[in-house]
Design a protein around this motif. Structure first.
Motif, PDB file in Angstrom:
ATOM      1  N   LEU A  11       0.824  -1.210   0.000  1.00 31.31           N
ATOM      2  CA  LEU A  11       0.000   0.000   0.000  1.00 31.31           C
ATOM      3  C   LEU A  11       0.858   1.260   0.000  1.00 31.31           C
ATOM      4  O   LEU A  11       0.590   2.219  -0.721  1.00 31.31           O
ATOM      5  N   LEU A  18       1.127   6.607  -6.648  1.00 31.18           N
ATOM      6  CA  LEU A  18      -0.132   7.203  -7.111  1.00 31.18           C
ATOM      7  C   LEU A  18      -0.208   8.685  -6.772  1.00 31.18           C
ATOM      8  O   LEU A  18      -0.736   9.479  -7.546  1.00 31.18           O
ATOM      9  N   PHE A  22      -0.832  11.512  -9.332  1.00 29.28           N
ATOM     10  CA  PHE A  22      -1.928  12.473  -9.115  1.00 29.28           C
ATOM     11  C   PHE A  22      -1.396  13.900  -9.150  1.00 29.28           C
ATOM     12  O   PHE A  22      -2.019  14.804  -9.725  1.00 29.28           O
TER      13      PHE A  22
ATOM     14  N   LEU B  25      -5.561  -0.858  -3.519  1.00 30.07           N
ATOM     15  CA  LEU B  25      -4.574  -0.224  -4.393  1.00 30.07           C
ATOM     16  C   LEU B  25      -5.072  -0.142  -5.833  1.00 30.07           C
ATOM     17  O   LEU B  25      -4.890   0.864  -6.531  1.00 30.07           O
ATOM     18  N   VAL B  28      -7.715   2.625  -6.122  1.00 30.42           N
ATOM     19  CA  VAL B  28      -7.099   3.955  -6.134  1.00 30.42           C
ATOM     20  C   VAL B  28      -6.361   4.175  -7.447  1.00 30.42           C
ATOM     21  O   VAL B  28      -6.376   5.272  -8.028  1.00 30.42           O
ATOM     22  N   THR B  29      -5.719   3.122  -7.941  1.00 34.64           N
ATOM     23  CA  THR B  29      -5.012   3.230  -9.225  1.00 34.64           C
ATOM     24  C   THR B  29      -5.974   3.614 -10.341  1.00 34.64           C
ATOM     25  O   THR B  29      -5.675   4.466 -11.189  1.00 34.64           O
ATOM     26  N   VAL B  32      -6.884   7.299  -9.874  1.00 37.47           N
ATOM     27  CA  VAL B  32      -5.789   8.180 -10.275  1.00 37.47           C
ATOM     28  C   VAL B  32      -5.589   8.101 -11.785  1.00 37.47           C
ATOM     29  O   VAL B  32      -5.330   9.111 -12.457  1.00 37.47           O
TER      30      VAL B  32
END
Lengths: 194, 457
Positions: A11, A18, A22, B25, B28-29, B32
Motif C-alpha cells: 500500500l 499514485l 496524481f 490499491l 485507487v489506481t 488516479v
C-alpha cells in the motif's frame, strides 16, 4: 503478522507512486488552465488590435532587447532599424513599425502609434498595447509587436516592401517562484489597409 | 453425524489483509488513472485549442492578404487571382500554401465578380451598380494539423479606375476660386489654393506640404465668406488654414494608360460622317492640315461620333454647338504633336467656348476626354457650357463669365473666376475600365467543419 507488513508495504509503495501520478495530473491540469487563459488573452488582444485604425497601428517607441530568454523582448533585434523575430528561426524577422511622432494623444494624431512597449503598470482593461492581464487567479503580461511585412509572393504589380503589417501578440503568465516557467503563447496575423 | 467444534478459531480469515490491500490499491489506481487521463485529455484539448486560435488568425491573415492583392492586381470582373497573377480559369483562383511563421500557414481562394443570387459568407448576393463583389475563402493551419480553420468574407470595390489622380479639381501650381463660385469637388494643389470673395469649397481641399491655402482675409472664420466644408470631419468653427496631404505628394497629373477610346485620328470624319452645319458662313470651318483649326460660330453645329480628334485650336462662339453623338466616347487632343505635328507652334494650342456656345455631351464627362498638350489657355466663359474631363497639365484652365463646366479638371493653373463648376464623380462617370479598386470587407463568416474550402463555407 508477515502478511500485514507485506500489505502495508504494498500500500505504501503503491500510494506513494499514485500520489506522484496524481500530482503530475494536477500540474498538467494547472498548465492547461494557464495555457487556455493565455491563448484566450492572445486572441482577445489580436482582435482588439484589429479594431484600431491602420494608420495608428504602430509601436509608439522602439522596444529594447532583453537578455532574459523568457522575456518576449529577447526577440527584439537591436540595430538600425530595429527588427523583431516573429518566428522560431532568426531569419523570420521583420522591421518594427515604429511611429515617427511617438504615442497617439489628443494632440498628436498623425504618424503616431498606440502600441506601447512595456506592460508595466498598464492594465489590459484600461490600456491598448502592452499590458498586464488577470483572469481569476491567473495573471501575466501581454506584449504586442507590429512589424512591416514584405509580400514576396504578390508579384511585380505590388510595392516591393512594407506591403502590410504583421501583428504579433505574446502572452506570458506569472508563476510562483520555484515553479517551472510556462512557455509564452505567441499568435501572429497580417493586417492590410483597406 | 459430525458437528463443527465451536471452540475452533476462525482460521479462514488468514490471507485476507494482503488481497484487501491489493484491491484497495487497484481501486485507487483506477481513480488516479482516470484523473491522469482527464488531465492528459485536457492538455491535448488545450493544445488543440491553441492551434485552432492560431489557425484562425492565420486564416484571417490569408483573407487580409487576398484582399490586399486583389486591390493591387486589380482583376477585371471576369478575372480572379492566384498568388500574384490574374486568372480566368476558376480552378486557378487560389494561392499556394504560404507560411506565416511559427508553423502557421494559410491558403486562400478567390472568385470572379459575384453575380446576383450567388452566396458568400452566408448571404445571397444582390448586384450593386458600379460595385464589384467578390468572395474570398481562406484556410489557416498550424503545424499541418487537419482540418484547418476556414473563414470566408465578402469584399467590395468600386468598379473602374479614377480617370485623374484627383477626383475633382487639380491645379498643379495653383487653384484660384474667386467670386460667387462653389467648388463642388475636392480642390487640390501642390503649391497654392486661394479663395477670394464668396468662394465656397464645399468638398474641402488638399494641399501638399509647403503649399498654402489662402482664403480671403478674415473669411476663414466667417461662414458668409469662404466656407471650408467636409474637410476631415466637416466644417468647424475655426477651420484650419491648411489641410496637408499625408501622402501622395507631389500630386502628379496622370491618366490611365487605357482610355475610353482607342482608334486613330478620325479628323477626316468631320463634314463627312460627322454632320457639320456651317450655316453657309465661312467663319464656321475646320481647316484640316496643316493648321487643324475648328471654328464653330454663328449657330453652327458639329456632331462628333468618332473616337479621336486632333486639333491645334478649337473656338466655339456665338451660339455654336459642338455635340457628342449619343453613345460615343470621344477623345479630343489639342496641340498634340504626337497626333498632329503640323500645329503652327508647339504649345500654342487653345480651346475656347464662349458667347453662349455649348459643348453638348449627353454621355457624361467620362465619355469626353479633352487633352491639351500646351499652355493653352483652356477657357469656358460668357455663358458657354462644357461637360468633359479636361486634362491640361501645362495649361491655364479658366472658367469665367457665367460659364458652366461639368466634369473634372487637371491644369497647371485653374482659375474658377465666375460661373458654375459641377463635379460629377459621384455618379461614377469619371471611371475607366471595369477593374476593381481598393477592396473592403462587407461580410465575414467562420466556415463549418467538413466542407472543402474551394466549395465554399
Amino acid at each position: 503478522m508477515v502478511e500485514v507488513l507485506a500489505a502495508v508495504l504494498v500500500l505504501t509503495v503503491g500510494i506513494i507512486g499514485l500520489i506522484g501520478a496524481f500530482d503530475s495530473a494536477r500540474k498538467l491540469t494547472l498548465l492547461s488552465e494557464r495555457r487556455t487563459s493565455m491563448a484566450h488573452r492572445a486572441q482577445l488582444e489580436i482582435e482588439r488590435l484589429q479594431a484600431i485604425p491602420y494608420s495608428e497601428l504602430s509601436m509608439s517607441s522602439t522596444p529594447t532587447h532583453s537578455a532574459e530568454t523568457t522575456n518576449p523582448d529577447y526577440y527584439v533585434k537591436e540595430g538600425s532599424p530595429t527588427e523583431y523575430q516573429y518566428g522560431a528561426v532568426s531569419t523570420e524577422a521583420e522591421l518594427l513599425a515604429v511611429a515617427k511622432s511617438g504615442e497617439c494623444t489628443s494632440m498628436v494624431k498623425t504618424e503616431c502609434g498606440v502600441i506601447s512597449t512595456s506592460p508595466t503598470g498598464r492594465e489590459c482593461s484600461q490600456k491598448v498595447g502592452a499590458c498586464e492581464w488577470k483572469d481569476g487567479l491567473i495573471s501575466g503580461n501581454v506584449y504586442d509587436f507590429v512589424t512591416w511585412h514584405t509580400d514576396k509572393n504578390c508579384g511585380a504589380k505590388c510595392p516591393t516592401q512594407e506591403n502590410y503589417k504583421r501583428l504579433t501578440v505574446v502572452v506570458t503568465v506569472k508563476v510562483p517562484s520555484g515553479t517551472r516557467a510556462v512557455a509564452p503563447v505567441r499568435v501572429s496575423t497580417l493586417l492590410a489597409e483597406s | 453425524m459430525r458437528y463443527p467444534n465451536p471452540k475452533r478459531r476462525p482460521t479462514d480469515e488468514a490471507g485476507f489483509v494482503l488481497p484487501t490491500a491489493v484491491i484497495v490499491l487497484m481501486i485507487v489506481t483506477v481513480l488516479v488513472g482516470a484523473a491522469v487521463t482527464v488531465a492528459m485529455q485536457t492538455s491535448t484539448s488545450t493544445t488543440r485549442d491553441d492551434n485552432t486560435k492560431a489557425a484562425l488568425e492565420a486564416a484571417e491573415g490569408g483573407l487580409q492578404v487576398a484582399s490586399y492583392r486583389l486591390s493591387q492586381l486589380k482583376p477585371e470582373k471576369e478575372e480572379c487571382i492566384n498568388g500574384s497573377e490574374k486568372k480566368t480559369t476558376v480552378s486557378e483562383c487560389k494561392s499556394g500554401s504560404e507560411s506565416l511563421g511559427n508553423g502557421a500557414t494559410f491558403q486562400y481562394w478567390t472568385t470572379k465578380a459575384l453575380n446576383a443570387g450567388e452566396k458568400c459568407a452566408g448571404q445571397t448576393i444582390e448586384v450593386k451598380a458600379g460595385i464589384a463583389q467578390r468572395c474570398v475563402t481562406s484556410e489557416g493551419k498550424v503545424n499541418g494539423v487537419e482540418p484547418g480553420t476556414r473563414l470566408q468574407t465578402r469584399i467590395e470595390s468600386a468598379v473602374g479606375e479614377s480617370l485623374f489622380s484627383i477626383d475633382g479639381i487639380l491645379g498643379l501650381e495653383e487653384v484660384l476660386v474667386n467670386g460667387n463660385v462653389t467648388a463642388t469637388a475636392v480642390v487640390a494643389s501642390n503649391l497654392k489654393i486661394k479663395g477670394e470673395g464668396s468662394a465656397t469649397f464645399s468638398k474641402g481641399f488638399e494641399i501638399c506640404p509647403g503649399g498654402t491655402f489662402k482664403p480671403a482675409v478674415g473669411a476663414e472664420r466667417n461662414a458668409s465668406g469662404v466656407t471650408v466644408g467636409n474637410v476631415k470631419g466637416g466644417y468647424v468653427g475655426d477651420p484650419p488654414l491648411e489641410i496637408t496631404r499625408s501622402s501622395g505628394c507631389p500630386i502628379e497629373a496622370k491618366i490611365p494608360s487605357v482610355h475610353p477610346t482607342a482608334a486613330e485620328n478620325e479628323d477626316s470624319r468631320i463634314g463627312t460622317t460627322d454632320e457639320f452645319f456651317t450655316e453657309g458662313k465661312s467663319a464656321n470651318k475646320f481647316t484640316g492640315s496643316p493648321t487643324y483649326e475648328l471654328t464653330l460660330s454663328s449657330n453652327s453645329k458639329l456632331t462628333l461620333g468618332g473616337s479621336k480628334y486632333y486639333f491645334c485650336k478649337v473656338l466655339a462662339e456665338r451660339n455654336g454647338e459642338l455635340k457628342i453623338a449619343t453613345g460615343a466616347k470621344v477623345e479630343i487632343f489639342i496641340d498634340s504633336h504626337t497626333g498632329n505635328p503640323n500645329c503652327p507652334e508647339k504649345g500654342s494650342g487653345t480651346f475656347t467656348i464662349e458667347g453662349n456656345s455649348h459643348l453638348v455631351n449627353p454621355n457624361g464627362p467620362g465619355a469626353l476626354l479633352i487633352e491639351m498638350a500646351g499652355k493653352g489657355p483652356f477657357s469656358v466663359k460668357n455663358s458657354g457650357s462644357l461637360s468633359a474631363s479636361v486634362y491640361a497639365p501645362e495649361a491655364e484652365v479658366v472658367l469665367s463669365g457665367a460659364g458652366t463646366l461639368t466634369g473634372a479638371v487637371v491644369g497647371a493653373k485653374v482659375h474658377l473666376e465666375a460661373g458654375s463648376f459641377i463635379f460629377s464623380e459621384e455618379s461614377g462617370e469619371l471611371k475607366v475600365g471595369n477593374a476593381g479598386g481598393t477592396y473592403s470587407r462587407k461580410a465575414w463568416e467562420q466556415c463549418t467543419p467538413g466542407s472543402g474550402a474551394s466549395e465554399g463555407c
